[in-house]
Design a protein around this motif. Structure first.
Motif, PDB file in Angstrom:
ATOM      1  N   LYS A   1      28.545 -10.423 -23.868  1.00  0.00           N
ATOM      2  CA  LYS A   1      29.277  -9.927 -22.707  1.00  0.00           C
ATOM      3  C   LYS A   1      28.695  -8.608 -22.216  1.00  0.00           C
ATOM      4  O   LYS A   1      28.649  -8.356 -21.005  1.00  0.00           O
ATOM      5  CB  LYS A   1      30.757  -9.750 -23.052  1.00  0.00           C
ATOM      6  N   ASP A   2      28.244  -7.775 -23.136  1.00  0.00           N
ATOM      7  CA  ASP A   2      27.673  -6.490 -22.738  1.00  0.00           C
ATOM      8  C   ASP A   2      26.393  -6.683 -21.937  1.00  0.00           C
ATOM      9  O   ASP A   2      26.062  -5.831 -21.093  1.00  0.00           O
ATOM     10  CB  ASP A   2      27.388  -5.631 -23.977  1.00  0.00           C
ATOM     11  N   ARG A   3      25.695  -7.749 -22.193  1.00  0.00           N
ATOM     12  CA  ARG A   3      24.454  -7.996 -21.447  1.00  0.00           C
ATOM     13  C   ARG A   3      24.717  -8.314 -19.979  1.00  0.00           C
ATOM     14  O   ARG A   3      23.808  -8.222 -19.152  1.00  0.00           O
ATOM     15  CB  ARG A   3      23.675  -9.142 -22.102  1.00  0.00           C
ATOM     16  N   ALA A   4      25.968  -8.672 -19.648  1.00  0.00           N
ATOM     17  CA  ALA A   4      26.351  -8.920 -18.261  1.00  0.00           C
ATOM     18  C   ALA A   4      26.961  -7.689 -17.598  1.00  0.00           C
ATOM     19  O   ALA A   4      27.333  -7.730 -16.432  1.00  0.00           O
ATOM     20  CB  ALA A   4      27.352 -10.081 -18.190  1.00  0.00           C
ATOM     21  N   HIS A   5      27.053  -6.598 -18.349  1.00  0.00           N
ATOM     22  CA  HIS A   5      27.660  -5.365 -17.847  1.00  0.00           C
ATOM     23  C   HIS A   5      26.564  -4.460 -17.299  1.00  0.00           C
ATOM     24  O   HIS A   5      25.510  -4.290 -17.932  1.00  0.00           O
ATOM     25  CB  HIS A   5      28.409  -4.673 -18.986  1.00  0.00           C
ATOM     26  N   PRO A   6      26.762  -3.856 -16.115  1.00  0.00           N
ATOM     27  CA  PRO A   6      25.702  -3.026 -15.506  1.00  0.00           C
ATOM     28  C   PRO A   6      25.303  -1.813 -16.336  1.00  0.00           C
ATOM     29  O   PRO A   6      24.169  -1.338 -16.241  1.00  0.00           O
ATOM     30  CB  PRO A   6      26.324  -2.596 -14.165  1.00  0.00           C
ATOM     31  N   LYS A   7      26.212  -1.283 -17.150  1.00  0.00           N
ATOM     32  CA  LYS A   7      25.899  -0.124 -17.992  1.00  0.00           C
ATOM     33  C   LYS A   7      25.723  -0.511 -19.458  1.00  0.00           C
ATOM     34  O   LYS A   7      24.787  -0.068 -20.119  1.00  0.00           O
ATOM     35  CB  LYS A   7      26.999   0.941 -17.869  1.00  0.00           C
ATOM     36  N   LYS A   8      26.626  -1.339 -19.966  1.00  0.00           N
ATOM     37  CA  LYS A   8      26.615  -1.672 -21.391  1.00  0.00           C
ATOM     38  C   LYS A   8      25.412  -2.520 -21.793  1.00  0.00           C
ATOM     39  O   LYS A   8      25.103  -2.626 -22.972  1.00  0.00           O
ATOM     40  CB  LYS A   8      27.915  -2.388 -21.769  1.00  0.00           C
ATOM     41  N   ARG A   9      24.733  -3.134 -20.811  1.00  0.00           N
ATOM     42  CA  ARG A   9      23.554  -3.942 -21.155  1.00  0.00           C
ATOM     43  C   ARG A   9      22.416  -3.081 -21.702  1.00  0.00           C
ATOM     44  O   ARG A   9      21.461  -3.603 -22.301  1.00  0.00           O
ATOM     45  CB  ARG A   9      23.081  -4.731 -19.937  1.00  0.00           C
ATOM     46  N   HIS A  10      22.519  -1.769 -21.494  1.00  0.00           N
ATOM     47  CA  HIS A  10      21.499  -0.860 -22.020  1.00  0.00           C
ATOM     48  C   HIS A  10      21.817  -0.383 -23.429  1.00  0.00           C
ATOM     49  O   HIS A  10      21.034   0.385 -24.010  1.00  0.00           O
ATOM     50  CB  HIS A  10      21.354   0.352 -21.094  1.00  0.00           C
ATOM     51  N   ARG A  11      22.946  -0.798 -23.981  1.00  0.00           N
ATOM     52  CA  ARG A  11      23.294  -0.392 -25.341  1.00  0.00           C
ATOM     53  C   ARG A  11      22.268  -0.951 -26.330  1.00  0.00           C
ATOM     54  O   ARG A  11      21.678  -2.002 -26.085  1.00  0.00           O
ATOM     55  CB  ARG A  11      24.696  -0.866 -25.697  1.00  0.00           C
ATOM     56  N   PRO A  12      22.062  -0.270 -27.453  1.00  0.00           N
ATOM     57  CA  PRO A  12      21.018  -0.684 -28.402  1.00  0.00           C
ATOM     58  C   PRO A  12      21.124  -2.132 -28.869  1.00  0.00           C
ATOM     59  O   PRO A  12      20.113  -2.832 -28.945  1.00  0.00           O
ATOM     60  CB  PRO A  12      21.211   0.293 -29.570  1.00  0.00           C
ATOM     61  N   LEU A  13      22.334  -2.608 -29.192  1.00  0.00           N
ATOM     62  CA  LEU A  13      22.477  -3.987 -29.652  1.00  0.00           C
ATOM     63  C   LEU A  13      22.275  -4.980 -28.520  1.00  0.00           C
ATOM     64  O   LEU A  13      21.581  -5.989 -28.684  1.00  0.00           O
ATOM     65  CB  LEU A  13      23.857  -4.188 -30.297  1.00  0.00           C
TER      66      LEU A  13
END
Length: 324
Positions: free
Chosen positions: A86-98
């Motif tokens: 789900k984070d990979r579809a988020h404009p900001k959270k997709r940059h998180r390390p995992l």
């Protein structure tokens, strides 16, 4: 740009695992755990002196703060592991390390186990007085309950239930406050729960509002529960909670037994700073669509930070100078 900053940026760019792990542990969000100090600030010892002046008491609360930071970081790791797609579809959270793949999942799993495996046992002995461990495990049980609710129930279940998701976020702040009282065996007053509960609900609702505005049409792909909310509904809830929080804090300053009441309720002087800080936060939420991360907002807005610091200075001064 300075050389240390360049070196740090290079490590991040290359996916240096220790740096990526630290970023996933969210050290900036550790400021939320400062709620554990709330009870100690307003409590007094048997002689009527502010409890935060006692080195032993302060050390125990600081230890509780550290343990909550460890547990919270483990929960952040678990949340990012659960929400990686789900984070990979988020404009900001997709940059998180995992989500970006810079941090291996196995490293995150091991780190979460180590953090929890260290924090929970220590929590059960931090306020142990040498008698039965089971009879002196209030803080340990509070931290365990926090981990279960925030790390398990919220990550896998409660975050998908409308309204319950916001209450769960708020509960995390309240549990920090309660745990800070339990580690010192301070009575948990209704004012402590009401004031912190209303403030926590305000922060939780602001977080949801910021997510809705950021994601907009892509809200469903990231978090299905966001489609159950509307901006007018969230704004109305925020208005109700703000009114209740200000009223509760005002009553606390005038009626709580631990507050000075002569020659008048001196703690009333802190009310304008609380109102200003809440209004400033609300201004940033509406004007700049902030509120998604209270810790980041507090660190980057000098006016908000200054108002909170002024509140703290005046509150401590009143407690030190005025007798109960």
């Amino acid at each position: 740009m300075s050389q240390p900053t360049d070196a740090y940026a290079l490590l991040v760019q290359r996916g240096f695992v220790p740096v990526e792990l630290l970023r996933t542990m969210r050290p900036k969000d550790w400021i939320k755990n400062s709620f554990v100090f709330a009870a100690a600030v307003f409590a007094r010892d048997a002689a009527g002196r502010p409890l935060f002046l006692d080195p032993t008491s302060f050390g125990m609360v600081f230890g509780a703060f550290v343990l909550f930071c460890m547990a919270a970081s483990a929960i952040y790791l678990v949340n990012d592991l659960v929400d990686i797609e789900k984070d990979r579809a988020h404009p900001k959270k997709r940059h998180r390390p995992l989500a970006s793949g810079r941090l291996p999942r196995s490293v995150a799993v091991i780190a979460a186990i180590v953090l929890l495996g260290s924090a929970l046992p220590l929590a059960f002995v931090i306020d142990w007085n040498g008698t039965s461990l089971l009879q002196n495990s209030d803080f340990g049980l509070a931290l365990l309950f926090y981990v279960v609710v925030q790390g398990l129930l919220y990550s896998f279940f409660l975050k998908n239930i409308v309204i319950a998701d916001i209450f769960t976020i708020a509960l995390g702040f309240v549990l920090r406050t309660v745990a800070g009282a339990l580690v010192l065996d301070i009575p948990i007053t209704h004012w402590l729960l009401i004031c912190m509960g209303m403030l926590a609900l305000f922060l939780g609702l602001s977080k949801r509002r910021a997510e809705m505005l950021l994601l907009q049409q892509n809200a469903t792909s990231h978090r299905r529960i966001l489609t159950e909310y509307t901006l007018p509904m969230v704004d109305q809830m925020i208005g109700i909670v703000i009114a209740a929080a200000i009223l509760a804090y005002t009553l606390f300053t005038t009626t709580a037994e631990t507050m000075p009441h002569e020659p008048f309720p001196l703690m009333l002087m802190t009310v304008p700073f609380v109102v200003f800080a809440i209004f400033r936060y609300l201004y940033l939420v509406h004007r700049y669509e902030e509120g998604g991360n209270p810790s980041e907002l507090l660190l980057k807005d000098a006016t908000l930070t200054g108002s909170i610091l002024l509140w703290g200075v005046i509150a401590v001064a009143v407690l030190l100078i005025a007798p109960v």
